[in-house]
Design a protein around this motif. Sequence first.
Motif, PDB file in Angstrom:
ATOM      1  N   VAL A  75       0.864  -1.175   0.000  1.00 12.02           N
ATOM      2  CA  VAL A  75       0.000   0.000   0.000  1.00 12.02           C
ATOM      3  C   VAL A  75       0.901   1.225   0.000  1.00 12.02           C
ATOM      4  N   LYS A  76       0.707   2.057  -1.006  1.00 11.18           N
ATOM      5  CA  LYS A  76       1.523   3.261  -1.122  1.00 11.18           C
ATOM      6  C   LYS A  76       0.598   4.466  -1.216  1.00 11.18           C
ATOM      7  N   THR A  77       1.083   5.618  -0.777  1.00 10.31           N
ATOM      8  CA  THR A  77       0.322   6.854  -0.906  1.00 10.31           C
ATOM      9  C   THR A  77       1.129   7.842  -1.732  1.00 10.31           C
ATOM     10  N   LYS A  78       0.429   8.689  -2.417  1.00  7.81           N
ATOM     11  CA  LYS A  78       1.080   9.695  -3.249  1.00  7.81           C
ATOM     12  C   LYS A  78       0.348  11.012  -3.034  1.00  7.81           C
ATOM     13  N   THR A  79       1.089  12.080  -2.850  1.00  6.22           N
ATOM     14  CA  THR A  79       0.497  13.390  -2.660  1.00  6.22           C
ATOM     15  C   THR A  79       0.372  14.062  -4.022  1.00  6.22           C
ATOM     16  N   LYS A  80      -0.828  14.517  -4.335  1.00  7.79           N
ATOM     17  CA  LYS A  80      -1.070  15.210  -5.602  1.00  7.79           C
ATOM     18  C   LYS A  80      -1.705  16.555  -5.298  1.00  7.79           C
ATOM     19  N   GLU A  81      -1.395  17.532  -6.147  1.00 13.66           N
ATOM     20  CA  GLU A  81      -2.013  18.830  -6.024  1.00 13.66           C
ATOM     21  C   GLU A  81      -3.148  18.884  -7.031  1.00 13.66           C
ATOM     22  N   VAL A  82      -4.334  19.217  -6.560  1.00 15.78           N
ATOM     23  CA  VAL A  82      -5.513  19.250  -7.414  1.00 15.78           C
ATOM     24  C   VAL A  82      -6.041  20.678  -7.447  1.00 15.78           C
ATOM     25  N   GLU A  83      -6.304  21.176  -8.656  1.00 16.20           N
ATOM     26  CA  GLU A  83      -6.842  22.516  -8.788  1.00 16.20           C
ATOM     27  C   GLU A  83      -8.361  22.453  -8.650  1.00 16.20           C
ATOM     28  N   VAL A  84      -8.888  23.215  -7.734  1.00 15.58           N
ATOM     29  CA  VAL A  84     -10.325  23.241  -7.518  1.00 15.58           C
ATOM     30  C   VAL A  84     -10.869  24.579  -7.999  1.00 15.58           C
ATOM     31  N   PRO A  85     -12.098  24.587  -8.488  1.00 15.19           N
ATOM     32  CA  PRO A  85     -12.650  25.848  -8.986  1.00 15.19           C
ATOM     33  C   PRO A  85     -12.932  26.823  -7.846  1.00 15.19           C
ATOM     34  N   VAL A  86     -12.812  28.095  -8.164  1.00 10.67           N
ATOM     35  CA  VAL A  86     -13.102  29.146  -7.190  1.00 10.67           C
ATOM     36  C   VAL A  86     -14.542  29.584  -7.420  1.00 10.67           C
ATOM     37  N   VAL A  87     -15.331  29.601  -6.391  1.00 10.98           N
ATOM     38  CA  VAL A  87     -16.727  29.998  -6.489  1.00 10.98           C
ATOM     39  C   VAL A  87     -16.863  31.380  -5.868  1.00 10.98           C
ATOM     40  N   ASP A  88     -17.361  32.308  -6.660  1.00 13.07           N
ATOM     41  CA  ASP A  88     -17.549  33.666  -6.192  1.00 13.07           C
ATOM     42  C   ASP A  88     -19.050  33.924  -6.094  1.00 13.07           C
ATOM     43  N   VAL A  89     -19.536  34.224  -4.907  1.00 13.91           N
ATOM     44  CA  VAL A  89     -20.955  34.458  -4.687  1.00 13.91           C
ATOM     45  C   VAL A  89     -21.150  35.925  -4.334  1.00 13.91           C
ATOM     46  N   ASP A  90     -21.979  36.595  -5.121  1.00 12.21           N
ATOM     47  CA  ASP A  90     -22.316  37.977  -4.821  1.00 12.21           C
ATOM     48  C   ASP A  90     -23.658  37.992  -4.115  1.00 12.21           C
ATOM     49  N   MET A  91     -23.647  38.372  -2.866  1.00 13.02           N
ATOM     50  CA  MET A  91     -24.875  38.445  -2.086  1.00 13.02           C
ATOM     51  C   MET A  91     -25.575  39.765  -2.397  1.00 13.02           C
ATOM     52  N   PRO A  92     -26.906  39.738  -2.522  1.00 11.97           N
ATOM     53  CA  PRO A  92     -27.612  40.996  -2.816  1.00 11.97           C
ATOM     54  C   PRO A  92     -27.588  41.925  -1.614  1.00 11.97           C
ATOM     55  N   GLU A  93     -27.623  43.177  -1.882  1.00 10.21           N
ATOM     56  CA  GLU A  93     -27.648  44.184  -0.823  1.00 10.21           C
ATOM     57  C   GLU A  93     -29.011  44.156  -0.158  1.00 10.21           C
ATOM     58  N   ASP A  94     -29.138  44.747   1.011  1.00  4.47           N
ATOM     59  CA  ASP A  94     -30.418  44.799   1.730  1.00  4.47           C
ATOM     60  C   ASP A  94     -31.486  45.540   0.929  1.00  4.47           C
ATOM     61  N   ASP A  95     -31.091  46.579   0.182  1.00  7.35           N
ATOM     62  CA  ASP A  95     -32.039  47.362  -0.600  1.00  7.35           C
ATOM     63  C   ASP A  95     -32.640  46.512  -1.713  1.00  7.35           C
ATOM     64  N   GLU A  96     -31.839  45.694  -2.366  1.00 12.67           N
ATOM     65  CA  GLU A  96     -32.314  44.858  -3.478  1.00 12.67           C
ATOM     66  C   GLU A  96     -33.284  43.784  -2.985  1.00 12.67           C
ATOM     67  N   GLU A  97     -33.095  43.280  -1.776  1.00 18.67           N
ATOM     68  CA  GLU A  97     -33.974  42.244  -1.223  1.00 18.67           C
ATOM     69  C   GLU A  97     -35.383  42.803  -1.010  1.00 18.67           C
ATOM     70  N   GLU A  98     -35.496  44.062  -0.555  1.00 19.91           N
ATOM     71  CA  GLU A  98     -36.802  44.659  -0.330  1.00 19.91           C
ATOM     72  C   GLU A  98     -37.534  44.884  -1.639  1.00 19.91           C
ATOM     73  N   GLU A  99     -36.816  45.224  -2.733  1.00 20.98           N
ATOM     74  CA  GLU A  99     -37.431  45.464  -4.021  1.00 20.98           C
ATOM     75  C   GLU A  99     -37.989  44.188  -4.639  1.00 20.98           C
ATOM     76  N   THR A 100     -37.314  43.058  -4.434  1.00 20.41           N
ATOM     77  CA  THR A 100     -37.767  41.797  -5.025  1.00 20.41           C
ATOM     78  C   THR A 100     -38.859  41.166  -4.185  1.00 20.41           C
ATOM     79  N   GLY A 101     -39.100  41.648  -2.993  1.00 20.48           N
ATOM     80  CA  GLY A 101     -40.170  41.129  -2.145  1.00 20.48           C
ATOM     81  C   GLY A 101     -39.737  39.988  -1.248  1.00 20.48           C
ATOM     82  N   ASN A 102     -38.485  39.733  -1.133  1.00 20.24           N
ATOM     83  CA  ASN A 102     -38.009  38.633  -0.272  1.00 20.24           C
ATOM     84  C   ASN A 102     -37.745  39.099   1.126  1.00 20.24           C
TER      85      ASN A 102
END
Length: 102
Positions: A75-102
């Motif tokens: 049994v052998k182990t090997k260390t690999k570097e894996v590139e993972v995607p970056v997820v960028d989430v833009d949260m709506p401002e408080d003003d925009e939430e009131e306009e959409t009715g949420n």
Amino acid sequence: MKHLTKIFAVSSLALAATACDVNKTEEGEMPDVDVESGELPEYEVKKTDDGQMPDVDVEGGEMPEYDVDTMDVDVKTKTKEVEVPVVDVDMPEDDEEEETGN
């Protein structure tokens, strides 16, 4: 990752346990047991006799011998570097939430 390691370890053990070649090399022998009759106590309303346990002579038996050939598992182990995607989430401002009715 820990879950994957556990699965790998269990599957390796299962493979090692089932990949054995067992050859019986010698017959086993049951032990000889000599039992002399004893005396059981008699009971009525009151106990009338103390009784006596039987004498037992036992000679040791012999377990069969086995040659077990198991497969070699490396049994052998090997260390690999894996590139993972970056997820960028833009949260709506408080003003925009009131306009959409949420």
